[in-house]
Write an enzyme that holds these catalytic residues in place. Structure first.
Site, mmCIF file in Angstrom:
data_model
loop_
_atom_site.group_PDB
_atom_site.id
_atom_site.type_symbol
_atom_site.label_atom_id
_atom_site.label_comp_id
_atom_site.label_asym_id
_atom_site.label_seq_id
_atom_site.Cartn_x
_atom_site.Cartn_y
_atom_site.Cartn_z
ATOM 1 C CB CYS A 188 -0.974 -0.065 1.241
ATOM 2 S SG CYS A 188 -2.202 1.233 1.162
ATOM 3 C CG ASP A 213 -5.701 -0.857 -5.697
ATOM 4 O OD1 ASP A 213 -6.786 -0.045 -5.303
ATOM 5 O OD2 ASP A 213 -4.554 -1.147 -5.406
ATOM 6 C CG HIS A 221 -5.730 -1.400 -2.094
ATOM 7 N ND1 HIS A 221 -4.592 -0.910 -2.808
ATOM 8 C CD2 HIS A 221 -5.329 -1.126 -0.843
ATOM 9 C CE1 HIS A 221 -3.847 -0.308 -1.773
ATOM 10 N NE2 HIS A 221 -3.943 -0.398 -0.656
#
Length: 412
Positions: free
Chosen positions: A122, A170, A201
């Site tokens: 991330c 995502d 994600h």
């Protein structure tokens, strides 16, 4: 396992914390683990411990220390809002300074042997990309990094091997963003880019609503492969597997067999769903239903073996005479005294120098034909002929196809 909190000297004589996890051997290559937006929380510490099991000395620095010391947020709505507030004051150039400080400290650790790499998720995925451009790490790996498309001008300064994993669904790095990244990085030497279609994600975060096991496992295998090539450690997986087999089939020692495996391994014999998940269940299976249950004339003939970065695919011919009840292969079937030969494939996964799990496949219909429980004349199944053809590819093909003779006539 369990790591410790250590102090890292940052810029301007500031001190910030990091979580350090050591491998079972006590030493190994170094690996910086860059956090998600939720700080160095329990999940990141667990990830650090897992990479330590793979053989790395792992350091997870606290990149939010300038905003708040010791940030540990949960990946829920409240944690997300708090994280977004912290990100408003987050500066990439300051994070790169922290990365360089963490790398310098890691290299000085006596436990670190060889080079160092960087991995992140991330927010950490973006930091891994920046590490490849601004540090001398040997290899950098980023998972679903956010904001890399705004930093593609750094592509010309890449100094490290780089692996980036993207989620196809995502919204934080959508198709146009990925297209920009691929245009800038896709043709560069030393860069590997992967997109996992149909996942979102945080697909590699266990417990996330977006966790996807198949994508996570594939990405992890690619990650460990990249780390092994650039940093090591290099394990002789064949020797480890052969030792495990020796303890199972020759020494027949359940406790010694378990010592070749991780703390909580699993084995799944796919056709019969036999095996065990976790130490206690698997040891019970080995002790009472596998190691001492195989007939005395059991033998294995190697057909092929493929060795990867994290696993072995073993193709063998498994041969025995059905002189005893074999719980794992023929549960509940009394001995028939018949000889059996079956092609069998094992996919054996390792974590570091320990077996993590085994998936074992074979044709159960062929077994049942050979012991007389299925009449091969009634169904499109083969008995010992299947094993014979694996060993001799010149034997006739298509013998179960009734229309094979017709196509020969029509093809003339």
């Amino acid at each position: 396992m369990g790591g410790t909190t250590i102090r890292i000297s940052g810029s301007g004589d500031r001190i910030f914390n990091g979580y350090l996890a050591l491998p079972p051997a006590g030493s190994g290559p170094g690996l910086i683990l860059c956090q998600e937006i939720f700080g160095v929380n329990a999940h990141i510490r667990e990830v650090a411990d897992r990479y330590a099991e793979e053989g790395y000395v792992v350091l997870a620095p606290d990149f939010f220390w300038r905003q708040v010391q010791g940030c540990e947020l949960e990946p829920d709505e409240q944690g997300m809002q708090a994280a977004l507030t912290l990100l408003e004051a987050f500066r990439d150039d300051e994070a790169v300074e922290d990365l360089q400080a963490a790398l310098a400290l890691l290299r000085e650790r006596p436990e670190v042997t060889g080079g160092c790499g960087v991995i992140g998720y991330c927010l950490g995925g973006k930091l891994a990309y920046l590490a490849a451009a601004h540090t001398d790490a040997a290899v950098c790996v980023g998972y679903y990094g956010v904001g890399i498309e705004h930093l593609v001008d750094r592509a010309d300064t890449l100094r490290s091997k780089l692996v980036l994993h993207f989620a196809g669904n995502d919204a934080h790095c959508d198709e146009p963003a990925r297209a920009k990244i691929f245009a800038a990085l896709g043709q560069r030497d030393g860069v590997s880019l992967y997109v996992y279609r149909g996942v979102d994600h945080a697909f590699a975060r266990f417990g996330s609503p977006h966790f996807d096991k198949s994508a996570s496992v594939l990405a992890h295998d690619r990650t460990i492969g990249a780390l092994r090539r650039a940093l090591g450690p290099h394990y002789d997986l064949e020797a480890l597997w052969e030792r495990h087999l020796q303890l199972e089939f020759e020494t027949r020692d359940a406790d010694a067999t378990m010592q070749t495996m991780v703390a909580e391994p699993y084995v799944n014999h796919i056709p019969t769903m036999t095996g065990g998940v976790g130490y206690a269940s698997l040891r019970r299976f080995y002790q009472y239903h596998f190691i001492h249950a195989n007939p005395p004339d059991t033998r294995q003939v190697s057909i092929s073996r493929t060795v990867g970065a994290t696993q072995i695919v073993d193709e063998i011919l498994f041969c025995f005479t059905h002189t005893s009840e074999i719980d794992w292969l023929l549960p509940g079937i009394p001995p028939t005294g018949r000889p059996v030969e079956i092609p069998l494939v094992g996919i054996v996964k390792f974590r570091g120098d320990k077996l993590c799990h085994e998936h074992i496949y074979w044709d159960q219909a062929s077994v049942l034909v050979q012991i007389g429980l299925i009449d091969a004349a009634r169904f499109p199944v083969a008995g010992i002929e299947a094993a014979r053809k694996v060993m001799d590819e010149t034997l006739p093909s298509n013998t179960l196809m009734k229309r094979w003779s017709e196509s020969e006539r029509l093809g003339r």
